[in-house]
Design a protein around this motif. Structure first.
Motif, short mmCIF file in Angstrom:
data_model
loop_
_atom_site.label_atom_id
_atom_site.label_comp_id
_atom_site.label_asym_id
_atom_site.label_seq_id
_atom_site.Cartn_x
_atom_site.Cartn_y
_atom_site.Cartn_z
N GLN A 116 3.66 -7.98 -2.15
CA GLN A 116 4.99 -7.40 -2.19
C GLN A 116 5.98 -8.39 -1.63
OE1 GLN A 116 5.41 -3.57 -0.24
NE2 GLN A 116 7.24 -3.11 -1.41
N ALA A 117 6.87 -8.84 -2.47
CA ALA A 117 7.94 -9.74 -2.04
C ALA A 117 9.06 -8.92 -1.42
CB ALA A 117 8.46 -10.55 -3.21
N LEU A 118 9.87 -9.56 -0.63
CA LEU A 118 10.95 -8.88 0.08
C LEU A 118 11.90 -8.21 -0.92
CD1 LEU A 118 12.18 -8.38 2.89
CD2 LEU A 118 13.59 -10.42 2.51
N GLY A 119 12.07 -6.92 -0.74
CA GLY A 119 12.99 -6.18 -1.61
C GLY A 119 12.46 -5.83 -2.97
N LYS A 120 11.18 -6.10 -3.20
CA LYS A 120 10.61 -5.82 -4.51
C LYS A 120 9.42 -4.88 -4.39
CE LYS A 120 12.12 -10.15 -6.61
NZ LYS A 120 11.73 -11.32 -7.44
N ARG A 141 5.56 -3.47 -4.89
CA ARG A 141 4.23 -4.05 -4.76
C ARG A 141 3.64 -4.30 -6.15
NH1 ARG A 141 0.64 -0.72 -0.92
NH2 ARG A 141 0.84 0.82 -2.59
N LYS A 142 2.96 -5.46 -6.28
CA LYS A 142 2.38 -5.82 -7.56
C LYS A 142 0.92 -6.22 -7.41
CE LYS A 142 6.61 -7.30 -9.89
NZ LYS A 142 7.28 -8.39 -10.65
N PHE A 143 0.18 -5.96 -8.43
CA PHE A 143 -1.23 -6.33 -8.50
C PHE A 143 -1.38 -7.84 -8.60
CE2 PHE A 143 -5.60 -6.20 -9.59
CZ PHE A 143 -5.78 -7.05 -10.67
N VAL A 144 -2.39 -8.37 -7.91
CA VAL A 144 -2.69 -9.80 -7.98
C VAL A 144 -4.06 -10.03 -8.62
CG1 VAL A 144 -3.06 -11.91 -6.66
CG2 VAL A 144 -1.26 -10.30 -5.97
N ALA A 145 -5.08 -9.42 -8.02
CA ALA A 145 -6.45 -9.65 -8.50
C ALA A 145 -7.34 -8.53 -8.00
CB ALA A 145 -6.97 -11.00 -8.03
N ALA A 146 -8.45 -8.31 -8.71
CA ALA A 146 -9.42 -7.31 -8.30
C ALA A 146 -10.81 -7.80 -8.65
CB ALA A 146 -9.14 -5.97 -8.97
N ILE A 147 -11.78 -7.29 -7.91
CA ILE A 147 -13.17 -7.69 -8.12
C ILE A 147 -14.06 -6.46 -7.99
CG2 ILE A 147 -13.56 -8.28 -5.68
CD1 ILE A 147 -15.20 -10.71 -6.74
N SER A 148 -15.09 -6.43 -8.80
CA SER A 148 -16.00 -5.29 -8.80
C SER A 148 -16.89 -5.29 -7.57
CB SER A 148 -16.86 -5.32 -10.07
OG SER A 148 -17.63 -6.51 -10.10
N ARG A 149 -17.63 -4.22 -7.41
CA ARG A 149 -18.47 -4.05 -6.22
C ARG A 149 -19.47 -5.18 -6.05
NH1 ARG A 149 -20.36 2.06 -7.66
NH2 ARG A 149 -18.31 2.90 -8.13
N TYR A 171 0.71 -10.23 1.32
CA TYR A 171 -0.48 -9.98 0.52
C TYR A 171 -1.36 -8.97 1.27
CZ TYR A 171 0.60 -13.77 -2.65
OH TYR A 171 1.19 -14.57 -3.61
N SER A 172 -1.75 -7.92 0.57
CA SER A 172 -2.59 -6.88 1.15
C SER A 172 -3.85 -6.70 0.34
CB SER A 172 -1.83 -5.54 1.18
OG SER A 172 -0.65 -5.63 1.95
N CYS A 173 -4.93 -6.43 1.05
CA CYS A 173 -6.18 -6.10 0.36
C CYS A 173 -6.35 -4.59 0.34
CB CYS A 173 -7.36 -6.78 1.02
SG CYS A 173 -7.58 -6.38 2.76
N ALA A 174 -7.11 -4.12 -0.61
CA ALA A 174 -7.31 -2.69 -0.77
C ALA A 174 -8.69 -2.43 -1.34
CB ALA A 174 -6.24 -2.11 -1.67
N GLY A 201 -1.84 -6.39 5.59
CA GLY A 201 -1.12 -7.45 4.90
C GLY A 201 -0.98 -8.71 5.73
N THR A 202 -0.87 -9.82 5.01
CA THR A 202 -0.66 -11.12 5.64
C THR A 202 0.41 -11.86 4.84
OG1 THR A 202 -1.78 -13.13 6.42
CG2 THR A 202 -2.55 -12.21 4.33
N LEU A 203 1.31 -12.50 5.54
CA LEU A 203 2.47 -13.12 4.90
C LEU A 203 2.15 -14.52 4.39
CD1 LEU A 203 5.51 -13.13 4.20
CD2 LEU A 203 5.93 -13.98 6.52
N VAL A 204 2.46 -14.74 3.14
CA VAL A 204 2.35 -16.06 2.53
C VAL A 204 3.76 -16.52 2.16
CG1 VAL A 204 1.51 -17.35 0.54
CG2 VAL A 204 0.04 -15.64 1.65
#
Length: 123
Positions: free
Chosen positions: A38-42, A44-52, A93-96, A116-119
């Motif tokens: 999630q960028a400032l003022g925007k 949240r958007k998907f980045v990547a996902a991985i299966s179990r 950047y946040s993991c879920a 979340g961690t800031l990049v």
């Protein structure tokens, strides 16, 4: 499950960072994992996902070919390797975690979120 993300920081454009997200508990391998940003003022958007199992991965078009998601179930950790970073990658950047059988880009499917961690990517 509780999630703790780390690895963010300040990097110049073209540089690399690796984010990590460590989960508590002993059922990490039961969760599909995702990274969102999630960028400032925007929104949240998907980045990547991985299966179990780690056998399947899915990426947003904006990061495809530059970012790699991976996981180590023995360490209860999911990673996001980010290369060729651009200023537009600047975000928190946040993991879920989610319990579905597939790989999902939809944030509503994720039940558990890390803090979340800031990049920050400078030009």
């Amino acid at each position: 499950v509780q999630l703790q993300a780390c690895g963010g920081g300040l990097v110049q454009a073209g540089g690399s960072l690796r984010l990590s997200c460590t989960a508590s508990g002993r059922t990490f391998s039961s969760y599909g994992m995702g990274w969102f940003r999630q960028a400032l003022g925007k929104e949240r958007k998907f980045v990547a996902a991985i299966s179990r199992s780690g056998g399947s991965a899915y990426y947003a078009d904006s990061v495809k070919g530059r970012f790699t998601i991976s996981r180590d179930n023995a360490k209860n950790t999911v990673y996001l390797e980010m290369n060729a970073l651009k200023p537009e990658d600047t975000a928190i950047y946040s993991c879920a975690a989610e319990t579905g059988p597939f790989v999902y880009p939809d944030s509503y499917r994720y039940d558990h979120w890390g803090q979340g961690t800031l990049v920050t990517v400078s030009s």
